[in-house]
Every structure is written in structure tokens, then in C-alpha cells.
Scaffold this motif. Sequence first.
Motif, PDB file in Angstrom:
ATOM      1  N   ASP A 198       0.831  -1.211   0.000  1.00 45.89           N
ATOM      2  CA  ASP A 198       0.000   0.000   0.000  1.00 45.89           C
ATOM      3  C   ASP A 198       0.863   1.258   0.000  1.00 45.89           C
ATOM      4  O   ASP A 198       0.522   2.270  -0.626  1.00 45.89           O
ATOM      5  N   LEU A 199       1.992   1.231   0.723  1.00 45.11           N
ATOM      6  CA  LEU A 199       2.859   2.416   0.776  1.00 45.11           C
ATOM      7  C   LEU A 199       3.460   2.734  -0.584  1.00 45.11           C
ATOM      8  O   LEU A 199       3.731   3.895  -0.896  1.00 45.11           O
ATOM      9  N   THR A 200       3.674   1.710  -1.395  1.00 47.41           N
ATOM     10  CA  THR A 200       4.325   1.928  -2.693  1.00 47.41           C
ATOM     11  C   THR A 200       3.342   2.024  -3.847  1.00 47.41           C
ATOM     12  O   THR A 200       3.751   2.335  -4.969  1.00 47.41           O
ATOM     13  N   ASP A 201       2.048   1.742  -3.613  1.00 51.43           N
ATOM     14  CA  ASP A 201       1.065   1.807  -4.708  1.00 51.43           C
ATOM     15  C   ASP A 201       0.923   3.226  -5.251  1.00 51.43           C
ATOM     16  O   ASP A 201       0.904   3.452  -6.462  1.00 51.43           O
ATOM     17  N   ASP A 202       0.758   4.224  -4.322  1.00 54.60           N
ATOM     18  CA  ASP A 202       0.559   5.608  -4.744  1.00 54.60           C
ATOM     19  C   ASP A 202       1.754   6.435  -4.286  1.00 54.60           C
ATOM     20  O   ASP A 202       1.725   7.115  -3.260  1.00 54.60           O
ATOM     21  N   ARG A 203       2.837   6.373  -5.051  1.00 51.46           N
ATOM     22  CA  ARG A 203       4.048   7.066  -4.652  1.00 51.46           C
ATOM     23  C   ARG A 203       3.892   8.581  -4.771  1.00 51.46           C
ATOM     24  O   ARG A 203       4.481   9.334  -3.980  1.00 51.46           O
TER      25      ARG A 203
ATOM     26  N   LEU B  10      12.076   7.800   4.015  1.00 50.92           N
ATOM     27  CA  LEU B  10      10.910   7.192   3.379  1.00 50.92           C
ATOM     28  C   LEU B  10      11.202   6.815   1.929  1.00 50.92           C
ATOM     29  O   LEU B  10      10.693   5.817   1.414  1.00 50.92           O
ATOM     30  N   ALA B  11      12.048   7.640   1.266  1.00 51.23           N
ATOM     31  CA  ALA B  11      12.432   7.288  -0.107  1.00 51.23           C
ATOM     32  C   ALA B  11      13.220   5.986  -0.132  1.00 51.23           C
ATOM     33  O   ALA B  11      13.039   5.133  -0.999  1.00 51.23           O
ATOM     34  N   THR B  12      14.122   5.826   0.864  1.00 51.15           N
ATOM     35  CA  THR B  12      14.896   4.578   0.964  1.00 51.15           C
ATOM     36  C   THR B  12      13.975   3.386   1.212  1.00 51.15           C
ATOM     37  O   THR B  12      14.151   2.309   0.640  1.00 51.15           O
ATOM     38  N   VAL B  13      12.992   3.578   2.102  1.00 53.95           N
ATOM     39  CA  VAL B  13      12.020   2.512   2.371  1.00 53.95           C
ATOM     40  C   VAL B  13      11.262   2.153   1.103  1.00 53.95           C
ATOM     41  O   VAL B  13      11.006   0.981   0.810  1.00 53.95           O
ATOM     42  N   ARG B  14      10.902   3.191   0.306  1.00 53.82           N
ATOM     43  CA  ARG B  14      10.171   2.936  -0.935  1.00 53.82           C
ATOM     44  C   ARG B  14      10.998   2.119  -1.915  1.00 53.82           C
ATOM     45  O   ARG B  14      10.510   1.185  -2.545  1.00 53.82           O
ATOM     46  N   ARG B  15      12.313   2.437  -2.011  1.00 59.96           N
ATOM     47  CA  ARG B  15      13.184   1.690  -2.931  1.00 59.96           C
ATOM     48  C   ARG B  15      13.412   0.257  -2.454  1.00 59.96           C
ATOM     49  O   ARG B  15      13.590  -0.658  -3.249  1.00 59.96           O
ATOM     50  N   SER B  16      13.420   0.061  -1.132  1.00 57.19           N
ATOM     51  CA  SER B  16      13.707  -1.271  -0.584  1.00 57.19           C
ATOM     52  C   SER B  16      12.479  -2.157  -0.479  1.00 57.19           C
ATOM     53  O   SER B  16      12.591  -3.339  -0.157  1.00 57.19           O
ATOM     54  N   THR B  17      11.297  -1.592  -0.748  1.00 60.64           N
ATOM     55  CA  THR B  17      10.062  -2.353  -0.554  1.00 60.64           C
ATOM     56  C   THR B  17      10.005  -3.626  -1.404  1.00 60.64           C
ATOM     57  O   THR B  17       9.597  -4.686  -0.913  1.00 60.64           O
ATOM     58  N   PRO B  18      10.426  -3.615  -2.700  1.00 56.19           N
ATOM     59  CA  PRO B  18      10.365  -4.885  -3.463  1.00 56.19           C
ATOM     60  C   PRO B  18      11.194  -5.994  -2.819  1.00 56.19           C
ATOM     61  O   PRO B  18      10.747  -7.135  -2.745  1.00 56.19           O
ATOM     62  N   GLN B  19      12.436  -5.665  -2.341  1.00 56.37           N
ATOM     63  CA  GLN B  19      13.243  -6.690  -1.699  1.00 56.37           C
ATOM     64  C   GLN B  19      12.595  -7.184  -0.408  1.00 56.37           C
ATOM     65  O   GLN B  19      12.628  -8.378  -0.090  1.00 56.37           O
ATOM     66  N   VAL B  20      12.008  -6.239   0.360  1.00 59.39           N
ATOM     67  CA  VAL B  20      11.345  -6.634   1.608  1.00 59.39           C
ATOM     68  C   VAL B  20      10.153  -7.537   1.305  1.00 59.39           C
ATOM     69  O   VAL B  20       9.907  -8.534   1.998  1.00 59.39           O
TER      70      VAL B  20
END
Length: 458
Positions: free
Chosen positions: A194-199, A311-321
Motif C-alpha cells: 500500500d505504501l508503494t502503490d501511490d508514490r 521514506l524514499a529509501t524505504v520505498r526503494r527497498s520495498t520490493p526486496q522486503v
Amino acid sequence: MRASVQPVVIRRAVALGGLAAIVLLVVLLTGGGNAGSHTLYATVSDATNLIKGQELKAGGGKIGVIDDVRAIDGGAKARLTLSVEDRAWPLPKDTTFTARFGGTAAFYNRHILVTPGKEGGASLTEGADIPALDFRVPVEVDQLLSVFDTDVRRDLKSFVNRSGETLDRSQEPLRKTLDKTPQAITQAARVFEDLTDDRNALSLTLTKTDDVVDAVRRADPGLERLLTGAATTFSAIADKQTQLKTTVERLPGMLAQTRSTLTKAEGTLDDAGALATKLHPGVRQLRTIAAPLNDVLASVQTIAPDANATLATVRRSTPQVNTFLKRTTTLTPQIGSIADKAIENLNCIRPYTPELMGLLTTWGDFMSWSDTKDKYLRARVENFLPTPTNDVPQTPAQLKQTFPDLRYGFPRPPGYNAGQPWYIDECGAGKDAVDPSKDVEGAASFTNKIPTAAGGTK
């Protein structure tokens, strides 16, 4: 004269013939010595119970012997001289040599197991030194057991006792946790999705938050004036309290119809005057707080870019997580199964605690050079002929018939040594374990094969 010489000649001839027969017998028994053999050398850190004359074996047959064992470097190492027969020569260069025990319950009477390397490559040359990595010696019993000193044995006993109690108590909660873990991981994965759906919306929210904080910081002087003006107003109301009361008292003629209402308002105004008086010190405190509040807002403004970057770092790391969480969800049933089996295995190990502690206590210094206080020498000078085979062709049931007084137990139930067996069927140590006729290794599929001198079986 001739008569006296003839018996002497006959006796000498008989003696020489007997000596020749003995030499011939020795030659036949020893295979003619080491004629036609090839020499290799090995330097090892430990040559416990390796003696001259022990065999080199490959494929179940003898291919050589140990010619000599000599201590070097002040006894820190041993130099072995190996003799390899013609029929096994040359040996590939990657051949490995392993010192093996005489049997499953024999520490002496050892032999060297030779495992030939790949054919077609380089070979060992005459008089070559075997690389240290290609000559392996076994771990001796005293090396293993000397680790378990008094403190380690005490701690191990405490660990076994406490781990069993802990696992018994946590068995049910752990099972419930493992059952619910996949659901929790799934929900966490959905949150990150959900956090990465609407960047764009997330980035806009962060930008607007930064603008609001900046506006509050820039409006700080106006806020201070507003609080100062409010303090002045409350002070003026407090000063005019008596005049307001007089005015209200002079209005009954003009406001006869509202007299009752104004009478009630009198009490309200009294309370308002008291409140204004009490608020006056608080307004002064607000003026004092204004400066630290300004610093706080400045710190918030400074932190805002770092928060945005985080938060930008979290967004980039979300696929790996997400990948990690999905993989963890897949492995959770296996983890739960492993935990269940670990609990079952520990339940089977705990009954053997007296045997484990007895082994460590009784055998702690077996074959050791020290009793942890003084250094001493323990020697047993013996000579062992090489054993042609360590296999026993009889089954456990046949051995029991041959030796009726033989005690039997495999796997041995807890307490068997003390004559108080504790049969545990679920651990494979039930009553069948003390019955030789039910030994699984005595079945037809486990029939022993005796190696012949040529390396085959019969």
C-alpha cells in the motif's frame, strides 16, 4: 678318526637344513619382505597407536605396510615411512590416506585406508612426501572428552535440564505462534505494498508537511504578539471588574424584565474575574515558552529532509522486503515442522542424561597425558598383528546363542547399564531393543560380506 668326524658333519648338515627351512617359512609368511615395493613418506601431527607393520588397505585388501614410525621436532610430530606394493603402484597424486581404528570398539590395531584419486592425471613419485591435507588422522577420545571439564559438565547438565523444562512449557505457545506467523507476515507485506502503490500521493504528503512546519516557524513572531495581546485583554478585564459590577447594579430600572438573568450573570462575571486573575501568571509563562518552541520548530524543519530521504529509501527497498516476506511465509510451515521434530528429539535425549553425565565423568581423562593438575606418562607397550578383517559374520541372535550371558541392547534403552531399563517405544528404544532376534542389522539386507585377500568378497 673318520668315524668321529662323520656324526659332526651330519649334525651340521641337519642344522643348516633346519635353518634354511625356517628362513623359507619366514619368507613365505611375510611375502618375501618388501621386495618390489615403493616408498612414500608422511609427516603427521599425531600418530597415536600407529606402529610398524600395520597394513595399508584399499578396496578391502592389503596393498602395503607401515615400514617405520619415528618422532621428530622433539615429539611434536611423527614421520611415517610407507611401503606400497607393485600391484597398487603408481598411485594418483590426489590419493588420500586415512588412519582408521581397528574396529568400532577398538582403539588399537589400526590400519591406513588408501583411497585412490582420479586416474589419468599425475602420480606420486618414488620417495615423495604425502601432502598434509591428504593424510588424515582420527580424533582421539581424550581430545574430545578433555573439553568437558568440571565447569563444562556442570553447565551442560544445567542446560539440558533447563532446556527440557523450557521446551515443555513453551511447546503450545510456540506452536500457536508458528501457526499465526504466516498471517502476520502477509499483512505486513500488504502494508508495504500500500505504501508503494501511490508514490505521488506519499511524496505530496511529505512536501505539504514540510510547508506547514515552515509556515508555523515563520509565523512565530505573530503568535507571540497574539499571546501578549491576550494577556493585556485579560488584565484590563480584571481591572474593570468593579465598574462592571456597578453598571449592572444601576440597570434594574431599565432592564426590569432581565433582572433575574443579570443577577445570575453577576456570579458568572465574578468567576470570569477570578479566572482572569489566575490566567495572568500563565500568560507570562507562555511568553517564556515561546523561545524554546521556536527552537523546536526549527529542529522539525531540519529533520524533515532526513525523514523524506528515509521514506524514499524505504520505498526503494520495498520490493526486496516483499520478496523476503513472501519467502519467509513459504518457509514458515517447514520451520514449524522442524521445531516440532526438535522437541520430539529432545524428549528422546533427556532420558539419557544420567548416561551422558556418567560417560563424561568416567572417561574424561581416558588416554590423557594430564589429570588437569600434574603431567605424567601413561604407557602400554604391546605389539599387535594386523587384523585381516573387522567384520563379524554372525548376526546378533547367533552371538546370543553362542554366548548366553552376553548382555544385549541396541539401541540401548535409558537405565539399561544400571539394570533399570526405561523402555521408550516412540524413540525406538522399546523392549524390542534388547531382543537380539529383532535387531534390524541382522536382517538379510544387512548380511556381512567378508573381504578376501584379492579384494573381493565371499
